[in-house]
Motif scaffolding. Structure first.
Motif, PDB file in Angstrom:
ATOM      1  N   GLN A  58       0.892  -1.418  -0.071  1.00 26.64           N
ATOM      2  CA  GLN A  58      -0.043  -0.070   0.127  1.00 26.64           C
ATOM      3  C   GLN A  58       0.825   1.419   0.006  1.00 26.64           C
ATOM      4  O   GLN A  58       1.635   1.439   0.982  1.00 26.64           O
ATOM      5  N   LEU A  59       0.642   1.992  -0.892  1.00 23.72           N
ATOM      6  CA  LEU A  59       1.342   3.587  -1.069  1.00 23.72           C
ATOM      7  C   LEU A  59       0.362   4.242  -0.120  1.00 23.72           C
ATOM      8  O   LEU A  59      -0.563   4.423  -0.406  1.00 23.72           O
ATOM      9  N   ILE A  60       1.336   5.019   0.959  1.00 27.59           N
ATOM     10  CA  ILE A  60       0.561   5.831   1.737  1.00 27.59           C
ATOM     11  C   ILE A  60       1.097   7.316   1.502  1.00 27.59           C
ATOM     12  O   ILE A  60       2.177   7.710   1.747  1.00 27.59           O
ATOM     13  N   ASP A  61       0.072   8.103   1.007  1.00 29.53           N
ATOM     14  CA  ASP A  61       0.449   9.373   0.522  1.00 29.53           C
ATOM     15  C   ASP A  61       0.753  10.332   1.776  1.00 29.53           C
ATOM     16  O   ASP A  61      -0.441  10.623   2.410  1.00 29.53           O
ATOM     17  N   ALA A  62       1.894  11.130   1.776  1.00 29.27           N
ATOM     18  CA  ALA A  62       2.039  12.030   2.838  1.00 29.27           C
ATOM     19  C   ALA A  62       1.080  13.075   2.726  1.00 29.27           C
ATOM     20  O   ALA A  62       0.604  13.672   3.900  1.00 29.27           O
ATOM     21  N   VAL A  63       0.600  13.756   1.774  1.00 28.82           N
ATOM     22  CA  VAL A  63      -0.557  14.632   1.706  1.00 28.82           C
ATOM     23  C   VAL A  63      -2.000  14.271   2.354  1.00 28.82           C
ATOM     24  O   VAL A  63      -2.483  14.860   2.777  1.00 28.82           O
ATOM     25  N   GLU A  64      -2.169  12.919   1.900  1.00 24.35           N
ATOM     26  CA  GLU A  64      -3.531  12.311   2.532  1.00 24.35           C
ATOM     27  C   GLU A  64      -3.198  12.152   4.235  1.00 24.35           C
ATOM     28  O   GLU A  64      -4.278  12.689   4.778  1.00 24.35           O
ATOM     29  N   ALA A  66      -1.403  14.047   6.221  1.00 24.44           N
ATOM     30  CA  ALA A  66      -1.282  15.457   6.589  1.00 24.44           C
ATOM     31  C   ALA A  66      -2.947  15.988   6.646  1.00 24.44           C
ATOM     32  O   ALA A  66      -3.198  16.689   7.780  1.00 24.44           O
ATOM     33  N   ALA A  67      -3.650  15.721   5.505  1.00 17.20           N
ATOM     34  CA  ALA A  67      -4.785  16.131   5.463  1.00 17.20           C
ATOM     35  C   ALA A  67      -5.673  15.418   6.593  1.00 17.20           C
ATOM     36  O   ALA A  67      -6.612  16.205   7.362  1.00 17.20           O
TER      37      ALA A  67
END
Length: 100
Positions: A58-64, A66-67
């Motif tokens: 699973q790729l975990i997006d830092a922007v997601e 943070a939101a």
């Protein structure tokens, strides 16, 4: 709340939620310990393997992330602090000083 920020399939979002709750309960980041804090009918080894697969696939997006944090904390104003440490894994630079 997690599904609002992460557009993953339902089982992945649920597992992330279970991992987060387990982290609060167990207060340990070792995957076997996290697995102990997850309530499941599955065997402990199966839960451990599921967690390893989650982090492997699973790729975990830092922007997601943070939101999500801003949403959870209901912040109107916040201060971003960046650690300027250069992180390395062996000889491989993970975050270069060029990035910062």
């Amino acid at each position: 709340m997690l599904s609002k920020h992460f557009r993953w399939n339902k089982s992945r979002v649920e597992l992330l939620g279970m991992i987060i709750l387990s982290l609060f309960k167990i207060q340990n980041v070792q995957i076997p310990k996290i697995a102990e804090g997850i309530i499941s009918d599955a065997k402990q080894d199966s839960v451990i393997k599921r967690i390893y697969r989650f982090f492997k696939d699973q790729l975990i997006d830092a922007v997601e992330v943070a939101a999500l944090v801003v949403d959870i904390l209901s912040l109107d104003k916040y201060l971003l602090v960046i650690d300027r440490t250069n992180w390395e894994f062996g000889k491989q630079s993970i975050i270069s000083s060029d990035f910062i």
